[in-house]
Write a protein that holds these residues in place. Sequence first.
Motif, mmCIF file in Angstrom:
data_model
loop_
_atom_site.group_PDB
_atom_site.id
_atom_site.type_symbol
_atom_site.label_atom_id
_atom_site.label_comp_id
_atom_site.label_asym_id
_atom_site.label_seq_id
_atom_site.Cartn_x
_atom_site.Cartn_y
_atom_site.Cartn_z
ATOM 1 N N UNK A 1 1.551 23.575 41.199
ATOM 2 C CA UNK A 1 2.072 24.839 40.684
ATOM 3 C C UNK A 1 1.204 25.353 39.537
ATOM 4 N N UNK A 2 0.805 24.457 38.646
ATOM 5 C CA UNK A 2 -0.080 24.850 37.549
ATOM 6 C C UNK A 2 -1.430 25.335 38.043
ATOM 7 N N UNK A 3 -1.961 24.659 39.060
ATOM 8 C CA UNK A 3 -3.240 25.096 39.636
ATOM 9 C C UNK A 3 -3.129 26.483 40.247
ATOM 10 N N UNK A 4 -2.068 26.700 41.000
ATOM 11 C CA UNK A 4 -1.881 27.993 41.655
ATOM 12 C C UNK A 4 -1.678 29.093 40.617
ATOM 13 N N UNK A 5 -0.904 28.815 39.577
ATOM 14 C CA UNK A 5 -0.703 29.807 38.521
ATOM 15 C C UNK A 5 -2.014 30.140 37.823
ATOM 16 N N UNK A 6 -2.796 29.110 37.499
ATOM 17 C CA UNK A 6 -4.059 29.335 36.811
ATOM 18 C C UNK A 6 -5.035 30.123 37.686
ATOM 19 N N UNK A 7 -5.096 29.767 38.959
ATOM 20 C CA UNK A 7 -5.994 30.479 39.861
ATOM 21 C C UNK A 7 -5.577 31.931 40.020
ATOM 22 N N UNK A 8 -4.272 32.164 40.191
ATOM 23 C CA UNK A 8 -3.791 33.533 40.349
ATOM 24 C C UNK A 8 -3.990 34.348 39.079
ATOM 25 N N UNK A 9 -3.852 33.718 37.925
ATOM 26 C CA UNK A 9 -4.095 34.422 36.670
ATOM 27 C C UNK A 9 -5.572 34.770 36.538
ATOM 28 N N UNK A 10 -6.433 33.835 36.955
ATOM 29 C CA UNK A 10 -7.869 34.073 36.881
ATOM 30 C C UNK A 10 -8.284 35.192 37.834
ATOM 31 N N UNK A 11 -7.698 35.220 39.017
ATOM 32 C CA UNK A 11 -8.039 36.234 40.007
ATOM 33 C C UNK A 11 -7.356 37.564 39.684
ATOM 34 N N UNK A 12 -6.192 37.489 39.056
ATOM 35 C CA UNK A 12 -5.465 38.697 38.692
ATOM 36 C C UNK A 12 -4.393 39.090 39.689
ATOM 37 N N UNK A 13 -3.818 38.128 40.362
ATOM 38 C CA UNK A 13 -2.744 38.401 41.312
ATOM 39 C C UNK A 13 -1.472 38.699 40.527
ATOM 40 N N UNK A 14 -0.799 39.771 40.916
ATOM 41 C CA UNK A 14 0.363 40.226 40.164
ATOM 42 C C UNK A 14 1.551 39.266 40.261
ATOM 43 N N UNK B 1 5.246 33.545 41.997
ATOM 44 C CA UNK B 1 5.987 33.309 43.230
ATOM 45 C C UNK B 1 5.205 32.397 44.174
ATOM 46 N N UNK B 2 3.900 32.567 44.206
ATOM 47 C CA UNK B 2 3.068 31.690 45.035
ATOM 48 C C UNK B 2 3.119 30.265 44.507
ATOM 49 N N UNK B 3 3.155 30.123 43.193
ATOM 50 C CA UNK B 3 3.235 28.792 42.588
ATOM 51 C C UNK B 3 4.562 28.124 42.933
ATOM 52 N N UNK B 4 5.644 28.894 42.899
ATOM 53 C CA UNK B 4 6.947 28.330 43.268
ATOM 54 C C UNK B 4 6.990 27.961 44.740
ATOM 55 N N UNK B 5 6.374 28.766 45.577
ATOM 56 C CA UNK B 5 6.331 28.451 47.006
ATOM 57 C C UNK B 5 5.531 27.178 47.253
ATOM 58 N N UNK B 6 4.425 27.006 46.539
ATOM 59 C CA UNK B 6 3.611 25.797 46.705
ATOM 60 C C UNK B 6 4.392 24.557 46.286
ATOM 61 N N UNK B 7 5.118 24.648 45.176
ATOM 62 C CA UNK B 7 5.908 23.490 44.757
ATOM 63 C C UNK B 7 7.079 23.242 45.713
ATOM 64 N N UNK B 8 7.640 24.289 46.292
ATOM 65 C CA UNK B 8 8.717 24.115 47.274
ATOM 66 C C UNK B 8 8.207 23.393 48.513
ATOM 67 N N UNK B 9 6.984 23.680 48.915
ATOM 68 C CA UNK B 9 6.405 22.991 50.070
ATOM 69 C C UNK B 9 6.251 21.497 49.771
ATOM 70 N N UNK B 10 5.812 21.166 48.559
ATOM 71 C CA UNK B 10 5.660 19.761 48.175
ATOM 72 C C UNK B 10 7.021 19.063 48.187
ATOM 73 N N UNK B 11 8.041 19.717 47.648
ATOM 74 C CA UNK B 11 9.377 19.125 47.644
ATOM 75 C C UNK B 11 9.911 18.939 49.064
ATOM 76 N N UNK B 12 9.642 19.904 49.925
ATOM 77 C CA UNK B 12 10.100 19.800 51.304
ATOM 78 C C UNK B 12 9.427 18.626 52.005
ATOM 79 N N UNK B 13 8.129 18.466 51.788
ATOM 80 C CA UNK B 13 7.415 17.339 52.400
ATOM 81 C C UNK B 13 7.981 16.016 51.892
#
Length: 119
Positions: A32-45, A49-61
Amino acid sequence: MVFLGIFLNFLSKIIAAVVVFALAFLSARFISGLVKAFNKMVGVKYGHLMAKAASAVVYFIAFVIVLDLFAITQIVGAYVALIVQSAALAIAVAFGLAFGLGGKEVAAKAIENFVRKMK
């Protein structure tokens, strides 16, 4: 003696489940931290939400791993598979509708530009 063996077997599975969930928690926070940092660096609005989705996938697995650990998937495997397949289908249809209806004008302009260039 048999009861002790059954109890120790079940206890080892519980310990393994706790370890799996602990590793999933740590992995989900890291990803989640990686996704947040990458999205902040790229400028995704909506990067959070993408970070939460990524962590939800990990929890589901992790949840599926624990179900398999306790052999619950063998008992209700067909039902779990049906639920997962239905959820995947629902998500695919939702994305298809969202992109199809939301990108109608963009697609029309792209096709119009393509046709204009072909002439």
